[in-house]
Design an enzyme around this catalytic site. Structure first.
Site, PDB file in Angstrom:
ATOM      1  N   SER A 152       0.837  -1.197   0.000  1.00 46.51           N
ATOM      2  CA  SER A 152       0.000   0.000   0.000  1.00 46.51           C
ATOM      3  C   SER A 152       0.875   1.252   0.000  1.00 46.51           C
ATOM      4  O   SER A 152       1.642   1.466  -0.948  1.00 46.51           O
ATOM      5  CB  SER A 152      -0.946  -0.052   1.198  1.00 46.51           C
ATOM      6  N   ASP A 171      -9.228  -4.358  -6.048  1.00 40.56           N
ATOM      7  CA  ASP A 171      -8.734  -3.806  -4.783  1.00 40.56           C
ATOM      8  C   ASP A 171      -9.603  -2.612  -4.411  1.00 40.56           C
ATOM      9  O   ASP A 171      -9.696  -1.644  -5.163  1.00 40.56           O
ATOM     10  CB  ASP A 171      -7.270  -3.376  -4.943  1.00 40.56           C
ATOM     11  N   HIS A 176      -7.568  -5.764  -0.443  1.00 42.35           N
ATOM     12  CA  HIS A 176      -6.420  -4.863  -0.551  1.00 42.35           C
ATOM     13  C   HIS A 176      -5.111  -5.632  -0.427  1.00 42.35           C
ATOM     14  O   HIS A 176      -4.919  -6.388   0.521  1.00 42.35           O
ATOM     15  CB  HIS A 176      -6.513  -3.813   0.552  1.00 42.35           C
TER      16      HIS A 176
END
Length: 521
Positions: A229, A461, A489
């Site tokens: 991320s 996602d 995610h």
């Protein structure tokens, strides 16, 4: 863009061959690297200031981690330390910052490749916690061949933590359904009052420089890195700043900084809405009469949004006397949905008593987990660090003239997830009143001269849309895109195929072929 969370990138085969050749020339092979500490001049530029060179050459004093349970063998495998870095890289001989570290040594020291630095995302999540409590997730070739090293980025965890709001104020701030600008103003004023000297030095570019000092102090010629991320932005920025020091970098759940903040907010909201609609429709279809959203898959998403929005006027009281508001209800739902369908049962189980009996406890517990609130009512640092780091990075916030059409597009494309707080949905970190603004406009990260970077995107996602992975990999001069088909995610923990590809790259230097797609577990 917090972590633990189809089409090719259009790259021609010759381009991939060139990337592979560059990987080999940059040392991306399976050969074990020497354990001896390389000379200082091989770890830092000879032109660096003497004070900075001394920091690259510091020895890290690894010790038992604080509070370690002597009877816990997993915890006993971890060592902790701190690393000194300049607060301001323009003044490397001035004030320093202690970066918190944790390490699990390679299980097969004779075949050790080096140190693999890990970042869990956020921004603001703790890499020390990631290693201390989650290193078992990397057992096998990665743990065998690498020292697993976690670090707390500046502003987070135990590295100059940014605590702006006291716990009582944070409770009120999280629960309020007032406009987002009030939130942003309150937070900005509190952060400026407590951390005025720190805020200008919390950007990802500074943290990337910390990474390079850490690399040098660990005795590594190049950086090997696995980031999730927000960690993908950190890794990409590192490759841009230090292309010649780039080893094997994996960027999973890619964050894109090439577009204006409002555009990114719209894209993220659309991805979240897709996930919400999928959950609600599946609940109605698969659970039938047991689904608290009814048995009509077409109506279930709207019913879920109406229930959560309705908490603004009709909040629910929890057993501990606290109130479940619309803001908290939406945080709970979207945080659980960020993990994809494997977490859908958790959300359904919390929704059922709330919708049918007005029992708020389950949803409030999910909201507390998302907000970093412990059972004792105390908050961890990620909430304040998220805003401080995000606003130090940019992209710059939209002007009022830019905000109006963006909000109209948001309402048209993500009406369910944005109705309760349109501005807060569009600007996850509202930096309009922030006292420090980044100077550079949004732009692609190119990192010319770096080794190949493996970028991983998931087609559904709900936090970092797949288009962001496409844009990041396409913008990088040596980016290679690996696609996971599926929701949730990040991809590493959701696909054996992805884990195998990551291991092959990190351990043996083998990149996946252009256009490679993986399924989900």
């Amino acid at each position: 863009m917090i972590s633990p969370l189809p089409r090719s990138a259009g790259r021609a085969v010759p381009a991939l061959a060139a990337a592979l050749a560059l990987a080999l020339s940059s040392g991306c092979t399976g050969a074990a690297r020497p354990a001896a500490r390389p000379p200082l001049d091989e770890r830092v530029a000879a032109t660096a200031a003497p004070a900075l060179r001394a920091l690259y050459d510091q020895r890290i004093d690894w010790r038992n981690c604080p509070g370690e349970d002597d009877g816990d063998q997993d915890a006993a495998a971890v060592r902790c330390a701190t690393l000194k870095v300049p607060l301001d890289y323009a003044d490397p001989g001035g004030r320093t910052v202690d970066v918190a570290l944790a390490k699990v040594p390679a299980a097969d020291p004779k075949r050790r490749l080096g140190a693999l630095l890990l970042n869990p995302g956020g921004p603001g999540n703790s890499g020390v916690d990631m290693v201390r409590w989650g290193w078992q997730s990397y057992q096998g070739p990665l743990h065998d061949r690498y020292d697993l090293v976690g670090f707390d980025p500046r502003g987070a965890g135990d590295t100059t933590p940014v605590h702006c709001l006291d716990d009582r104020t944070r409770d009120q701030w999280n629960a309020t359904d007032d406009p987002a600008y009030d939130h942003a103003r309150i937070l900005a004023e509190a952060c400026r009052a407590r951390h005025a000297d720190l805020l200008p030095h919390l950007g990802t570019r500074d943290t990337a420089r910390d990474l390079d000092v850490l690399r040098g102090a660990l005795g590594e010629r190049r950086l090997d890195f696995l980031g999730f991320s927000y960690g993908t932005h950190l890794g990409a920025r590192y490759a841009e700043e230090f292309p010649e020091r780039t080893g094997r970098l994996v960027l999973d759940g890619a964050v894109d900084h090439s577009a204006p903040a409002a555009r990114l907010g719209i894209e993220a909201a659309v991805a979240a809405e897709t996930g919400l609609r999928a959950f609600a429709a599946a609940c109605a279809t698969e659970d039938g009469s047991a689904c608290p959203l009814g048995a009509d898959p077409a109506a279930a998403p709207q019913r879920l949004a109406r229930f959560l929005d309705g908490l603004r006027d009709h909040p629910l009281r929890a057993a501990d006397g606290r109130t479940l508001t619309a803001a908290l209800g939406w945080v709970a739902a979207l945080d659980v949905l960020s993990d994809g369908r494997r977490s859908w049962p958790r959300l359904r189980e919390a929704l059922e008593p709330a919708v049918t009996r007005g029992d708020a406890d389950g949803l409030l517990a999910l909201a507390d987990g998302a907000d970093g609130r412990g059972e004792d009512g105390r908050y961890r640092t990620p909430a304040d660090a998220f805003a401080a780091i995000s606003c130090a990075d940019g992209p710059p916030p939209p002007t009022e003239a830019e905000l109006r059409p963006a909000l109209a597009e948001l309402a048209a494309r993500a009406p369910l997830t944005s109705g309760h707080d349109p501005v807060g949905t569009l600007l996850e970190a509202d930096c309009r009143p922030w006292p420090y603004r980044p100077a550079e406009p949004p732009r692609p990260v190119r990192a010319p001269g770096s080794a190949p970077l493996l970028v991983i995107g998931s087609t559904a996602d709900p936090v970092t849309p797949y288009a962001w992975a496409e844009r990041l990999s396409a913008g990088l001069e040596h980016g290679v895109l690996l696609t996971r088909e599926g929701d949730g995610h990040t991809a590493y923990d959701k696909s054996g195929c992805v884990r195998a590809a990551v291991t092959a790259f990190l351990v043996d230097g083998r990149l996946p072929a252009a256009g490679t797609h993986c399924g989900s577990d």
